[in-house]
Structure formats: C-alpha cells, structure tokens
Design an enzyme around this catalytic site. Structure first.
Site, PDB file in Angstrom:
ATOM      1  N   SER A 145       0.773  -1.177   0.221  1.00 41.41           N
ATOM      2  CA  SER A 145      -0.057   0.152  -0.076  1.00 41.41           C
ATOM      3  C   SER A 145       0.784   1.076  -0.005  1.00 41.41           C
ATOM      4  O   SER A 145       2.055   1.229   0.550  1.00 41.41           O
ATOM      5  CB  SER A 145      -0.989  -0.083   1.255  1.00 41.41           C
ATOM      6  OG  SER A 145      -1.465   1.277   1.445  1.00 41.41           O
ATOM      7  N   TYR A 158      -0.608  -0.775  10.081  1.00 42.00           N
ATOM      8  CA  TYR A 158      -0.831  -1.015   9.013  1.00 42.00           C
ATOM      9  C   TYR A 158       0.477  -0.705   8.092  1.00 42.00           C
ATOM     10  O   TYR A 158       0.996  -1.459   7.111  1.00 42.00           O
ATOM     11  CB  TYR A 158      -2.189  -0.416   8.341  1.00 42.00           C
ATOM     12  CG  TYR A 158      -2.629  -0.855   6.847  1.00 42.00           C
ATOM     13  CD1 TYR A 158      -2.993  -2.032   6.624  1.00 42.00           C
ATOM     14  CD2 TYR A 158      -2.570   0.389   5.774  1.00 42.00           C
ATOM     15  CE1 TYR A 158      -3.444  -2.202   5.228  1.00 42.00           C
ATOM     16  CE2 TYR A 158      -2.758   0.116   4.693  1.00 42.00           C
ATOM     17  CZ  TYR A 158      -3.269  -1.194   4.243  1.00 42.00           C
ATOM     18  OH  TYR A 158      -3.743  -1.446   3.007  1.00 42.00           O
ATOM     19  N   LYS A 162       2.760  -3.117   5.924  1.00 45.29           N
ATOM     20  CA  LYS A 162       2.927  -3.148   4.453  1.00 45.29           C
ATOM     21  C   LYS A 162       4.286  -2.697   3.796  1.00 45.29           C
ATOM     22  O   LYS A 162       4.658  -3.061   2.740  1.00 45.29           O
ATOM     23  CB  LYS A 162       1.737  -1.995   3.785  1.00 45.29           C
ATOM     24  CG  LYS A 162       0.361  -2.550   3.878  1.00 45.29           C
ATOM     25  CD  LYS A 162       0.178  -3.797   3.235  1.00 45.29           C
ATOM     26  CE  LYS A 162      -1.395  -4.002   3.100  1.00 45.29           C
ATOM     27  NZ  LYS A 162      -1.603  -5.364   2.564  1.00 45.29           N
TER      28      LYS A 162
HETATM   29  N1  LIG Z   1      -8.640  -0.838  -0.965  1.00 43.61           N
HETATM   30  C1  LIG Z   1      -7.895  -0.166  -0.982  1.00 43.61           C
HETATM   31  O1  LIG Z   1      -8.051   1.188  -0.988  1.00 43.61           O
HETATM   32  C2  LIG Z   1      -6.216  -0.667  -0.803  1.00 43.61           C
HETATM   33  C3  LIG Z   1      -5.345   0.389  -0.847  1.00 43.61           C
HETATM   34  C4  LIG Z   1      -3.836  -0.015  -0.608  1.00 43.61           C
HETATM   35  C5  LIG Z   1      -3.677  -1.462  -0.267  1.00 43.61           C
HETATM   36  N2  LIG Z   1      -4.729  -2.270  -0.249  1.00 43.61           N
HETATM   37  C6  LIG Z   1      -4.399  -3.660   0.044  1.00 43.61           C
HETATM   38  O2  LIG Z   1      -4.929  -4.556  -1.009  1.00 43.61           O
HETATM   39  C7  LIG Z   1      -5.576  -5.728  -0.500  1.00 43.61           C
HETATM   40  C8  LIG Z   1      -7.033  -6.055  -1.016  1.00 43.61           C
HETATM   41  O3  LIG Z   1      -7.491  -4.931  -0.281  1.00 43.61           O
HETATM   42  P1  LIG Z   1      -9.274  -5.118  -0.548  1.00 43.61           P
HETATM   43  O4  LIG Z   1      -9.812  -3.332  -0.568  1.00 43.61           O
HETATM   44  O5  LIG Z   1      -9.749  -5.927  -1.655  1.00 43.61           O
HETATM   45  O6  LIG Z   1      -9.632  -5.593   0.964  1.00 43.61           O
HETATM   46  P2  LIG Z   1     -10.920  -6.281   1.360  1.00 43.61           P
HETATM   47  O7  LIG Z   1     -12.145  -6.137   0.409  1.00 43.61           O
HETATM   48  O8  LIG Z   1     -10.914  -6.179   2.849  1.00 43.61           O
HETATM   49  O9  LIG Z   1     -10.170  -7.815   0.899  1.00 43.61           O
HETATM   50  C9  LIG Z   1      -9.241  -8.513   2.149  1.00 43.61           C
HETATM   51  C10 LIG Z   1      -9.362  -9.796   1.756  1.00 43.61           C
HETATM   52  O10 LIG Z   1      -8.504 -10.487   2.733  1.00 43.61           O
HETATM   53  C11 LIG Z   1      -9.425 -11.642   3.031  1.00 43.61           C
HETATM   54  N3  LIG Z   1      -8.769 -11.835   4.745  1.00 43.61           N
HETATM   55  C12 LIG Z   1      -8.698 -10.927   5.674  1.00 43.61           C
HETATM   56  N4  LIG Z   1      -8.121 -11.811   7.034  1.00 43.61           N
HETATM   57  C13 LIG Z   1      -7.881 -13.136   6.254  1.00 43.61           C
HETATM   58  C14 LIG Z   1      -7.647 -14.166   6.991  1.00 43.61           C
HETATM   59  N5  LIG Z   1      -7.146 -14.342   8.199  1.00 43.61           N
HETATM   60  N6  LIG Z   1      -7.719 -15.337   6.453  1.00 43.61           N
HETATM   61  C15 LIG Z   1      -7.979 -15.563   5.111  1.00 43.61           C
HETATM   62  N7  LIG Z   1      -8.523 -14.144   4.377  1.00 43.61           N
HETATM   63  C16 LIG Z   1      -8.463 -13.230   5.120  1.00 43.61           C
HETATM   64  C17 LIG Z   1     -10.785 -11.109   3.273  1.00 43.61           C
HETATM   65  O11 LIG Z   1     -11.595 -12.221   3.164  1.00 43.61           O
HETATM   66  P3  LIG Z   1     -13.060 -12.155   3.193  1.00 43.61           P
HETATM   67  O12 LIG Z   1     -13.385 -11.930   1.856  1.00 43.61           O
HETATM   68  O13 LIG Z   1     -13.657 -13.380   3.538  1.00 43.61           O
HETATM   69  O14 LIG Z   1     -13.593 -11.081   4.082  1.00 43.61           O
HETATM   70  C18 LIG Z   1     -10.827 -10.554   1.940  1.00 43.61           C
HETATM   71  O15 LIG Z   1     -11.064 -11.189   0.863  1.00 43.61           O
HETATM   72  C19 LIG Z   1      -4.979  -5.745   0.895  1.00 43.61           C
HETATM   73  O16 LIG Z   1      -3.917  -6.345   1.264  1.00 43.61           O
HETATM   74  C20 LIG Z   1      -5.254  -4.131   1.263  1.00 43.61           C
HETATM   75  O17 LIG Z   1      -4.361  -4.062   2.279  1.00 43.61           O
HETATM   76  C21 LIG Z   1      -6.015  -2.088  -0.362  1.00 43.61           C
END
Ligand SMILES: NC(=O)c1ccc[n+]([C@@H]2O[C@H](COP(=O)([O-])OP(=O)(O)OC[C@H]3O[C@@H](n4cnc5c(N)ncnc54)[C@H](OP(=O)(O)O)[C@@H]3O)[C@@H](O)[C@H]2O)c1
Length: 253
Positions: A145, A158, A162
């Site tokens: 991130s 976080y 990251k």
């Molecule tokens: N969205 C943003 O703006 C953003 C920006 C920078 C970086 N990121 C990074 O990009 C990645 C995806 O983000 P996102 O927006 O798609 O977030 P998200 O919708 O919260 O997805 C996170 C995923 O991780 C899974 N997860 C969490 N804890 C877990 C565990 N203990 N065991 C198995 N699975 C687990 C969740 O499972 P469930 O589907 O079952 O809940 C979900 O599928 C993350 O690493 C996040 O930090 C996101």
C-alpha cells in the site's frame, strides 16, 4: 509470438480473492484462461465468486482458510497441488486495517493488523515458494500500500506491515530468483472501496488526498487488474523485486 496475457493452463492462487480488489482481478484471470484456486475468510463470498468465474471455461477450486494459521495454509496449498499438480502464480491480496490514533491502539489490534497483512502474506509465500522452487518456476505478486511508504496518522500497524510486505518481497526476489521465481509488489493508492469507507465519509480528507492524486480521481476497484496481470505474465519475465505504485501519481507529489 505467444500472447503473454494468455493464462490458459496456468494455475493461479489468489488469497483474499473475494475482497473488493480481489474480485475483478480473479475474474480477469478467469477471462484470460487461468485455472484458479481461491481462498479467504468467508465461504459464501468464495462460492459466489467461483460460480462467476466458471463461465469462462477454466477450472476453479476454493477454500475457506485462515491465512494466519500455518497449518491451514499448508493444507490449502497441498489441496491445490493435488488438484493442479503445479502452481504458476501466487497473488496475495489478503489484508485488513484498523484506523485509530496510535496512542489508543491496543496490542491485540496491532498484532491482528500485522498478522493479517504481513504474517499471512509470508505464510502463503513460504508454502507456495516450496512448490515453486521444486518446479523451478513461479510468479509472486504481493499487495502492499501507499501507506507502506508514507507517514499516515492512525496507521501504527498497517504502515509497518505494508512496508514489511515490500521488504519481504525484495528478499524473496533475491533468494528465489535463482530458482526461476519472480517476486514483485503492487502498491495501490486510495481506492473507492469499502476498505476506505471511513475515510470516504470525510470530504475534507478526501479533498486532501485528491490534491496528491494528479489524475484527479479516487481509483476505481478495477484499477489493479492490469498491473497485477502484467506482473504475473510472461511480459514481466525480467521484472523481479519491483514495486509498482498504482496511485495516480501520489508517490511523486
Ligand atoms: N482498497 C484499498 O484502497 C487498498 C489500498 C492499498 C492497499 N490495499 C491492499 O490491497 C489488498 C486488498 O484490499 P481490498 O480492498 O480488496 O480489501 P478487502 O476487501 O478487505 O479484502 C481483504 C481480503 O482478505 C481476506 N482476509 C482477511 N483476513 C483473512 C484471514 N485471516 N484469512 C483469510 N483471508 C483473510 C478477506 O476475506 P473475506 O473476503 O472473507 O473477508 C478479503 O478477501 C489488501 O492487502 C489491502 O491492504 C487496499
């Protein structure tokens, strides 16, 4: 020349596949012909996503896995190997966030954020890396991130987690490169997804963020699709240990 973005016959593991950024990436791999192995916390989300991908003709398996639990990660990777006999690509989207002032952060909260972002990523890399080293081929794409590179208030776990994902991936790039494995990072900027719901509710904060996003928009949820498929593809054959910032230029403002 073979189309480098044709993933037919490639096995792709996606952790956190059914998350908001994971869904469009998973569907794009399915459209490109890949055989998929999906995992995450919530079975219903995985079932729905697996059904959506089936119409593209590739194979798909899924499993509810706690990616912070080494035994569960190993079992999942063994299941994928039993089914597909190889793993070409690992995309680690698993992650989570708690935003609150550092002074108020509880140790359990700090540990959870570290675990779900860094430990889970590491456990998946290690379990899949063993398979990739044996087969002398692999592509790993880990999600970091912008927060891993910038000071942001209220991110005492976080941000270091990251930053750790970037450092981990660089180390693996050097250690596993000689085994034919490329390890790289996607670093998303601010996206319009539920992950950022709290921040999106604060127009002043969004305005401040947008001042550092020269393309003038919060990123859509499919902004990471192209860069992820690129790093997983043969087009990125010689890219190893790199971080692609997908952030509208935030990093250079
Ligand atoms: N969205 C943003 O703006 C953003 C920006 C920078 C970086 N990121 C990074 O990009 C990645 C995806 O983000 P996102 O927006 O798609 O977030 P998200 O919708 O919260 O997805 C996170 C995923 O991780 C899974 N997860 C969490 N804890 C877990 C565990 N203990 N065991 C198995 N699975 C687990 C969740 O499972 P469930 O589907 O079952 O809940 C979900 O599928 C993350 O690493 C996040 O930090 C996101």
């Amino acid at each position: 020349m073979k189309n480098p973005f044709d993933f037919s016959g490639k096995t792709v593991i996606l952790t956190g596949a059914a998350g908001d950024l994971g869904r469009p990436i998973t569907i794009a791999f399915a459209q490109a012909g890949a055989d998929l192995a999906l995992c995450g916390r919530t079975e219903e989300k995985l079932v729905k996503l697996a059904q959506e991908t089936k119409r593209f003709g590739g194979q798909v398996i899924y499993s509810q896995v706690d990616l912070c639990n080494p035994k569960e990660v190993d079992n999942f990777v063994n299941m994928v190997c039993d089914r597909y006999k190889k793993i070409d690509i690992l995309v680690n989207l698993v992650g989570g966030i708690i935003r609150k002032p550092s002074i108020d952060y509880q140790l359990e909260e700090w540990q959870w954020v570290m675990d779900v972002n860094l430990k889970a990523c590491w456990l998946a890399c290690q379990a899949v890396g063993k398979v990739m080293i044996n087969q002398k081929f692999g592509r790993i794409v880990n999600f970091s991130s912008n927060a891993g590179m910038h000071g942001i208030p209220g991110y005492p776990a976080y941000s270091p987690a990251k930053a750790g994902v970037i450092a981990l991936t660089r180390g693996l790039a050097v250690e596993w490169g000689p085994h034919g494995i490329c390890s790289n990072v996607i670093s998303p900027g601010f996206t319009k997804t539920p992950f950022n719901a709290e921040v999106l509710k604060d127009p002043k904060r969004v305005e401040r963020i947008l001042m550092r996003m020269p393309l003038g928009q919060v990123l859509p949820d499919d902004a990471l699709v192209g860069p992820t498929l690129f790093l997983a593809s043969d087009a990125a054959r010689w890219i190893n240990g790199h971080t692609i910032n997908v952030d509208s230029g935030f990093n250079v403002t």
